[in-house]
Design an enzyme around this catalytic site. Structure first.
Site, PDB file in Angstrom:
ATOM      1  N   ASP A 116       0.856  -1.175   0.000  1.00 17.03           N
ATOM      2  CA  ASP A 116       0.000   0.000   0.000  1.00 17.03           C
ATOM      3  C   ASP A 116       0.897   1.231   0.000  1.00 17.03           C
ATOM      4  O   ASP A 116       1.749   1.384   0.871  1.00 17.03           O
ATOM      5  CB  ASP A 116      -0.867  -0.042   1.268  1.00 17.03           C
ATOM      6  CG  ASP A 116      -2.041   0.918   1.183  1.00 17.03           C
ATOM      7  OD1 ASP A 116      -2.164   1.620   0.160  1.00 17.03           O
ATOM      8  OD2 ASP A 116      -2.814   0.966   2.151  1.00 17.03           O
ATOM      9  N   ASP A 165      -3.207   2.522  -5.850  1.00 19.92           N
ATOM     10  CA  ASP A 165      -2.049   2.546  -4.952  1.00 19.92           C
ATOM     11  C   ASP A 165      -2.007   1.371  -3.986  1.00 19.92           C
ATOM     12  O   ASP A 165      -1.371   1.444  -2.954  1.00 19.92           O
ATOM     13  CB  ASP A 165      -2.053   3.858  -4.162  1.00 19.92           C
ATOM     14  CG  ASP A 165      -3.289   4.023  -3.297  1.00 19.92           C
ATOM     15  OD1 ASP A 165      -4.305   3.360  -3.592  1.00 19.92           O
ATOM     16  OD2 ASP A 165      -3.247   4.793  -2.338  1.00 19.92           O
ATOM     17  N   GLU A 166      -2.678   0.301  -4.317  1.00 14.74           N
ATOM     18  CA  GLU A 166      -2.807  -0.758  -3.332  1.00 14.74           C
ATOM     19  C   GLU A 166      -2.999  -2.095  -4.056  1.00 14.74           C
ATOM     20  O   GLU A 166      -3.743  -2.155  -5.036  1.00 14.74           O
ATOM     21  CB  GLU A 166      -4.056  -0.440  -2.515  1.00 14.74           C
ATOM     22  CG  GLU A 166      -4.196  -1.106  -1.220  1.00 14.74           C
ATOM     23  CD  GLU A 166      -5.559  -0.773  -0.600  1.00 14.74           C
ATOM     24  OE1 GLU A 166      -5.982  -1.551   0.244  1.00 14.74           O
ATOM     25  OE2 GLU A 166      -6.193   0.232  -0.982  1.00 14.74           O
TER      26      GLU A 166
END
Lengths: 409, 368
Positions: A11, A105-106
């Site tokens: 993350d 983003d993860e």
């Protein structure tokens, strides 16, 4: 029993804010808020320097600025984030094909099969984080566990710029003190129900009898009992096996402007198109998602005449769906997703494929993007979205760079 | 309305109706049959707005009239009545009563006035056709109909009369194509061809299979096809649209041509396809001097190989095919031998009986 799986949850830390700090040294070490209009907008990302003031993403800007009046507000640059995201995912894919993107983003990575090649999962996580830091210049955190749920909680607790591994034997002890809201599927309503049953921590749930939980909460009770014991058999589903591939963004400030909405859909549709092509998939159905200021959610689907991996076509269909919604109020979030995915492109067709030209165009664009980055060729409307924000940015950051804007700091 | 009828006679009509009536429909009446008693006979109608069948059955009618009731319910009842005969009587409020021996049923119906009207095409020009020929043509093409509902033009068989008293039927799903041409003298008065939808065609196939040698009449009017045989009329709404230019995709003669034993080829394909990847059915064909080798591999399962002797001395080729596309064709051929023609690895394969292209199948390869 099978040997435990090794799942990484990676993350990015304060993703948008970190990209801004990376690209503008003047912002480094300072409280940065990426967001929209100070009165009408919402916080899209808050750097770690501003979090002690209580600023969180999705919070109204007005409230954030009351909490942290000295924060530097930066308007979002979605293309820059999308590009950073692609670079980060390319690093993930060096180590396993089993990468399940959760957002820009993860991601979850199943590295069970990568152990013999790349060593222990903890060491692998450090290596990936180091490569992301060195090559993309951004911090990220990692959770390492045998199941998805535990890996995600672990990465959350490791933040910022850290990693945490939870061995199987320690899973229960690790989870026990956490509040029940940490359990996947527990929202404010269910949390209240659990409190009423005297269950405040994950440990409380783990100790409760499964029969009791089932009696009180039905299937959800069974699900929570399993999670609380650290059991979560959900597999990591990479795009190429996914049921749908989507992209969505929350606007920096709610908007009803058709141009702004369409530009956002265009950027999202192109992102989805790229992911489809990378996974070797085509979509039969396009879904539009629109969330209004009051959180009312609309989803509209449309099945295409033939499956596609062309972002432009997804965009045209999404716009048709948007027009038909006849929205009158402001929109908080839009998203485009591709569904009913078909992967078999090996069977040749008898009749001329109408998309052959766009296939060639997309292949060329993908090749350019692979070499010179995603921003090298951008449709004009998406580019103008960036130009606008860059202008804004120039105004706010440099202040006075344009004659019509008085210096503000 | 009241009549007495043999249970078997009614059962036959209701069995046919099961394939036509809609089970999941927003118009409940479409899951019904319409039963009309005239002076000497009973008519049973099933209609889903696209396909309709009306059949006539002998019955002792004591009172004329009509009812409409659930096709499924009535079929279940008729299958289970204790006697060989049964009586159906209309009661007030659209109820129907069924009596047979000691058994008594009272079932809910609807007003027959609400039953949709079938298109009347009595004056449509019709041609006397051989049921056997029609059946053969349907069998040789229907497997290639597309089931992709978004390509509705391909959801049927193209029926194209030719001036030489021949009729062509063509079906394609975009990956393979089957064409059959048979003699069918008569003037259908059609300009070009029409597209007969899959559902109607499969119902027609069932009707023909009941008695292939019966005299049949086929005609077209407006946007419907009309099929008649003794005691039975069927209407089908045609697919409205332009069938693709199929002639363009049928290659002339392939560079490589081999003759194979049809059944041996079919069996080898089925065996080899057992280990193809997922559901792709991908099988690789390698043609070398006097040998056709079939191979498949699946990273999770393993690999398969089988060889067939052929007379061949041209340039080698390796080409992939969906084995099902080939075996569908091989199963519908009647001859002992089959000819396979190939161009290059991106060109379609062609299958037909030796020296006879009146039934030709074209199959596009897979990238392997």
């Amino acid at each position: 029993m099978d040997s435990p799986r090794a799942i990484l949850h990676l993350d990015m830390d304060a993703f948008y804010a970190s990209v801004e700090q990376r690209d503008d040294p003047a912002l480094r070490g300072r409280p940065v808020i990426v967001g929209g209009h100070p009165k009408r907008g919402v916080v899209l990302a808050a750097s770690y320097q501003v979090r002690p003031f209580g600023v969180r993403s999705a919070m109204p800007m007005a409230r954030a600025l009351r909490l942290a009046p000295d924060a530097v507000v930066v308007p979002p640059r979605f293309t820059a984030y999308a590009e950073a995201s692609e670079q980060v995912f390319a690093i993930f894919e060096r180590y396993t094909p089993l990468v399940e993107p959760l957002s820009l983003d993860e991601a979850f990575l199943d590295v069970s099969g990568s152990r013999s090649l790349f060593g222990l999962p903890g060491a692998l996580a450090s290596r990936i984080r180091a490569e992301v830091a060195r090559e993309v210049g951004l911090p990220c955190s990692a959770g390492i566990a045998a199941v998805k749920f535990v890996a995600k909680v672990a990465s959350d607790l490791a933040k910022p710029d850290g990693q945490r591994e939870v061995p199987v034997a320690e899973t229960q002890a690790f989870l026990a003190p956490l509040p029940v809201a940490r359990l996947w599927g527990v929202g404010p309503k269910l949390e209240a129900t659990l409190f009423a049953l005297g269950l405040r921590t994950v440990g409380d749930v783990a100790r409760a009898s499964p029969e009791f939980l089932f009696e009180q909460l039905g299937d959800m009770g069974r699900h929570l009992a399993a999670l609380a014991r650290g059991e979560d058999d959900r597999p990591v589903v990479p795009d190429r096996q996914a049921k749908s591939i989507g992209a969505e963004d929350t606007f920096a400030e709610d908007t009803a402007s058709p141009e702004v909405l369409q530009r956002a859909l265009h950027a999202q549709a192109l992102r989805v198109g790229r992911r489809l092509r990378r996974a070797g998939l085509r979509a039969r159905t396009v879904q539009l998602k629109v969330k209004l200021s009051d959180f009312t959610l609309f989803t509209r689907r449309r099945t295409l005449e033939s499956a596609t991996d062309d972002g432009q076509r997804l965009y045209r269909e999404a716009v048709k769906l948007l027009v038909r919604l006849r929205l009158s109020s402001a929109v908080r979030l839009t998203g485009v997703s591709a569904q009913e995915l078909v992967g078999d492109r090996s069977q040749l067709g008898l009749f001329a494929e109408p998309e052959a030209r766009t296939d060639r165009l997309n292949a060329a664009l993908d090749a350019i993007a692979a070499r010179y980055g995603q921003g090298a060729v951008t449709p004009a409307d998406v580019a103008s979205l960036e130009a606008d924000t860059e202008e804004d940015e120039a105004r706010r950051r440099v202040g006075g760079a344009r004659f019509d804007v008085p210096p503000d700091r | 309305m009241e009549f007495r009828i043999a249970a078997d006679e009614l059962k036959r009509a209701l069995y046919r109706a099961q394939g036509i009536v809609e089970r999941k429909t927003t118009m409940p009446i479409l899951s019904n049959v319409l039963i009309t008693a005239t002076k000497t006979a009973v008519q049973v109608t099933a209609f889903d707005l696209d396909v309709g069948v009306v059949s006539e059955h002998f019955a002792e009618v004591t009172k004329q009239g009509s009812i409409t009731v659930s096709a499924r319910t009535l079929f279940d009842i008729v299958q289970n009545v204790p006697e060989q005969q049964l009586t159906i009587r209309k009661l007030p409020n659209h109820y129907a009563e069924i009596l047979s021996g000691t058994a008594h049923f009272k079932i809910v119906g609807m007003s027959p006035d609400e039953y949709p009207k079938l298109p009347r095409e009595d004056d449509a020009p019709s041609v006397t056709v051989s049921g056997e020929v029609l059946l053969e043509m349907i069998r040789k093409t229907s497997f290639a109909i597309s089931s992709d509902e978004t390509r509705y033009i391909l959801n049927g068989v193209f029926f194209e009369p030719h001036p030489t008293e021949k009729v062509r039927m063509v079906a394609t799903d975009g990956h393979r194509l089957a064409l059959v041409e048979r003699s069918m003298p008569g003037d259908f008065k059609l300009k070009g061809g029409v597209i007969i939808p899959r559902k109607g065609l499969l119902e027609l196939k069932r009707l023909l299979e009941e008695a292939p040698d019966a005299e049949c009449h086929l005609g077209f009017a407006m946007n419907s096809a009309l099929f008649k045989k003794k005691g039975l009329t069927m209407v089908m709404r045609l697919i409205d649209g332009q069938f693709p230019e199929y002639q363009r995709v049928i290659p002339k003669e392939g560079d490589r041509k081999v003759q194979l034993n049809r059944v041996r080829f079919l069996e080898a394909l089925r065996r080899t396809a057992l280990l193809s990847v997922d559901k792709s059915n991908a099988v690789k064909l390698t043609l070398t001097e006097n040998q056709l080798r079939l191979t498949s591999q699946n990273p999770d399962l393993g690999e398969a190989k089988d060889d067939l002797d052929v007379a061949f001395n041209g340039a080698e080729i390796t080409i992939g095919f969906n084995a099902r596309y080939l075996s569908d064709v091989l199963s519908s051929l009647d001859d002992d031998e089959v000819v396979l023609e190939l161009g290059d690895e991106h060109s379609p394969g062609v299958l037909h009986a030796p020296g006879d292209r009146s039934y030709t199948a074209v199959v596009m390869p897979m990238r392997v």
